[in-house]
Scaffold this active site. Structure first.
Site, mmCIF file in Angstrom:
data_model
loop_
_atom_site.group_PDB
_atom_site.id
_atom_site.type_symbol
_atom_site.label_atom_id
_atom_site.label_comp_id
_atom_site.label_asym_id
_atom_site.label_seq_id
_atom_site.Cartn_x
_atom_site.Cartn_y
_atom_site.Cartn_z
ATOM 1 N N ARG A 76 -5.159 25.152 -51.098
ATOM 2 C CA ARG A 76 -5.351 25.548 -52.596
ATOM 3 C C ARG A 76 -6.634 24.873 -53.060
ATOM 4 O O ARG A 76 -7.018 23.760 -52.754
ATOM 5 C CB ARG A 76 -4.126 24.852 -53.320
ATOM 6 C CG ARG A 76 -2.785 25.508 -53.011
ATOM 7 C CD ARG A 76 -1.793 25.150 -53.714
ATOM 8 N NE ARG A 76 -0.668 25.108 -52.858
ATOM 9 C CZ ARG A 76 0.548 24.398 -52.783
ATOM 10 N NH1 ARG A 76 0.672 23.314 -53.753
ATOM 11 N NH2 ARG A 76 1.452 24.500 -52.121
ATOM 12 N N ARG A 91 3.438 35.241 -43.878
ATOM 13 C CA ARG A 91 3.069 34.014 -43.132
ATOM 14 C C ARG A 91 3.912 32.849 -43.367
ATOM 15 O O ARG A 91 4.373 32.790 -44.305
ATOM 16 C CB ARG A 91 1.587 33.818 -43.415
ATOM 17 C CG ARG A 91 0.743 33.142 -42.267
ATOM 18 C CD ARG A 91 -0.655 33.242 -42.836
ATOM 19 N NE ARG A 91 -1.064 32.308 -43.858
ATOM 20 C CZ ARG A 91 -1.359 31.240 -43.770
ATOM 21 N NH1 ARG A 91 -1.411 30.510 -42.684
ATOM 22 N NH2 ARG A 91 -1.678 30.323 -44.900
ATOM 23 N N LYS A 108 -3.223 38.356 -55.959
ATOM 24 C CA LYS A 108 -3.038 38.788 -54.377
ATOM 25 C C LYS A 108 -2.528 40.381 -54.297
ATOM 26 O O LYS A 108 -1.704 41.005 -55.075
ATOM 27 C CB LYS A 108 -1.984 38.052 -53.736
ATOM 28 C CG LYS A 108 -1.813 38.290 -52.213
ATOM 29 C CD LYS A 108 -0.930 37.159 -51.460
ATOM 30 C CE LYS A 108 -0.911 37.696 -50.158
ATOM 31 N NZ LYS A 108 -0.233 36.547 -49.203
HETATM 32 C C1 BTN Z 1 1.236 37.290 -45.889
HETATM 33 O O1 BTN Z 1 0.476 37.231 -46.825
HETATM 34 O O2 BTN Z 1 2.341 36.295 -45.892
HETATM 35 C C2 BTN Z 1 1.295 38.204 -44.868
HETATM 36 C C3 BTN Z 1 2.099 39.523 -45.297
HETATM 37 C C4 BTN Z 1 2.261 40.452 -44.219
HETATM 38 C C5 BTN Z 1 3.124 41.720 -44.737
HETATM 39 C C6 BTN Z 1 3.053 42.752 -43.616
HETATM 40 S S1 BTN Z 1 3.862 44.109 -44.290
HETATM 41 C C7 BTN Z 1 3.818 45.170 -42.723
HETATM 42 C C8 BTN Z 1 4.043 43.997 -41.597
HETATM 43 N N1 BTN Z 1 5.399 43.814 -41.358
HETATM 44 C C9 BTN Z 1 5.844 42.721 -41.681
HETATM 45 O O3 BTN Z 1 6.893 42.310 -41.423
HETATM 46 N N2 BTN Z 1 5.035 41.870 -42.170
HETATM 47 C C10 BTN Z 1 3.410 42.499 -42.246
#
Ligand code: BTN
Length: 320
Positions: free
Chosen positions: A314, A112, A177
């Site tokens: 946060r 994100r 996390k």
């Molecule tokens: C976050 O916490 O920032 C979100 C992470 C999301 C990661 C997943 S892994 C599978 C899918 N493909 C990606 O490029 N991102 C999501």
């Protein structure tokens, strides 16, 4: 960069799976991925696996889906840049056949707010599911929360009862996390397709944990030892079930469930704008999520709604 770049690497990995090794010169260095990133060792001019990898297997995944009565168009890549990126591309190209894209190693995973997401070879889950929705765009804001609830539900089934969500897209265990969810939307004719990406730590090495700029945890450390094919299908099945419920009832049906497991519910928080310098941080108390998945915080000016893409959140006591 598309999966085409990885064709040679994926062929090399397939050969190692079938034959046990390849010669060092067969590894396509031009793709920019080192053999060690795919957990391969080099010995006497050969690349081989000294420790077995918990790799995904397309036929096993298809059998598991079929046994559970699921119609899924599954695409598997040992190595890919990002399952979200490539599945979005499939949707844009109108190749609706693929609904689930999975991989063993993601070298340019998207998180994100433009962050990078690390998925080490065969030690995490990184998959994307394309969900076609008849809902209006503004009703889809709660999707990452719905998916988070589905993930927590699976964790409970696996005996991990202390999972929590952090709005809008994180899954936490204790103060670390475990998983992140990234929802990206694409128009497809009259419907919207939500590409739902899930990254979840399965069995990371101590070095991998130390290499991330925040505390992270994996399922192995909580005693979960199911293989990745089965784990992945447990999550996909549950997510699909939750999405069906969401389509029928909207996010309103999930609000109280979300508040009950939200790490920051009724806590004082500091809200930082996503783009640095846009506005000053805001302080308030989290009072719940709204019908569109927005976070509601009580500030000195009254209750304000926050949208997921805009902010980072946060607890107030950690914000200084
Ligand atoms: C976050 O916490 O920032 C979100 C992470 C999301 C990661 C997943 S892994 C599978 C899918 N493909 C990606 O490029 N991102 C999501």
């Amino acid at each position: 960069m598309g999966p085409i770049m990885f064709v040679e690497i994926n062929q090399a990995l397939e050969k190692i799976r079938n034959v046990g090794w390849i010669s060092r010169s067969e590894w396509p260095d031009s793709a920019g991925i080192r053999p060690s990133e795919a957990d391969l060792s080099e010995s006497e001019g050969r690349l081989l696996r000294t420790v077995p990898a918990d790799e995904l297997d397309l036929v096993t995944l298809q059998n598991l889906a079929q046994a559970a009565g699921f119609e899924l168009g599954i695409e598997y890549f040992p190595v890919i840049d990002s399952t979200n990126r490539q599945l979005m591309q499939r949707v844009r190209d109108d190749r609706a056949g693929t609904t689930l894209m999975v991989c063993d190693y993601q070298c340019a995973g998207r998180g994100r707010r433009g962050r990078h997401w690390i998925s080490p070879y065969a030690r995490s889950l990184a998959f994307s599911y394309a969900h076609s929705s008849s809902k209006a765009l503004h009703e889809l804001g709660g999707l990452s929360c719905v998916v988070g609830l589905a993930v927590l539900d699976v964790l409970g089934d696996l005996g991990v009862e202390d999972g929590r969500l952090k709005w809008p897209n994180d899954v936490w265990i204790e103060a670390s996390k475990l998983a992140g969810i990234l929802v990206e939307l694409a128009n497809h004719g009259s419907s919207t397709v939500a590409v739902i990406g899930v990254g979840l730590n399965v069995a990371l090495t101590p070095e991998e944990r130390a290499g991330v700029d925040q505390p992270i945890i994996d399922l192995r450390s909580r005693g979960v030892i199911l293989d990745r094919n089965r784990l992945l299908m447990l999550f996909v099945r549950k997510i699909v079930g939750y999405l069906e419920h969401f389509e029928q009832s909207g996010f309103a049906a999930f609000r109280s469930a979300f508040d009950a497991v939200h790490l920051l519910h009724q806590r004082d928080v500091v809200v930082h704008p996503a783009s640095a310098g846009a506005t000053t941080p805001k302080r308030g108390r989290v009072v719940g999520v709204g019908n569109s998945g927005q976070l509601r915080i009580e500030t000195a000016k009254g209750v304000e709604d926050l949208l997921g893409g805009e902010v980072s959140l946060r607890p107030a006591e950690n914000s200084e």
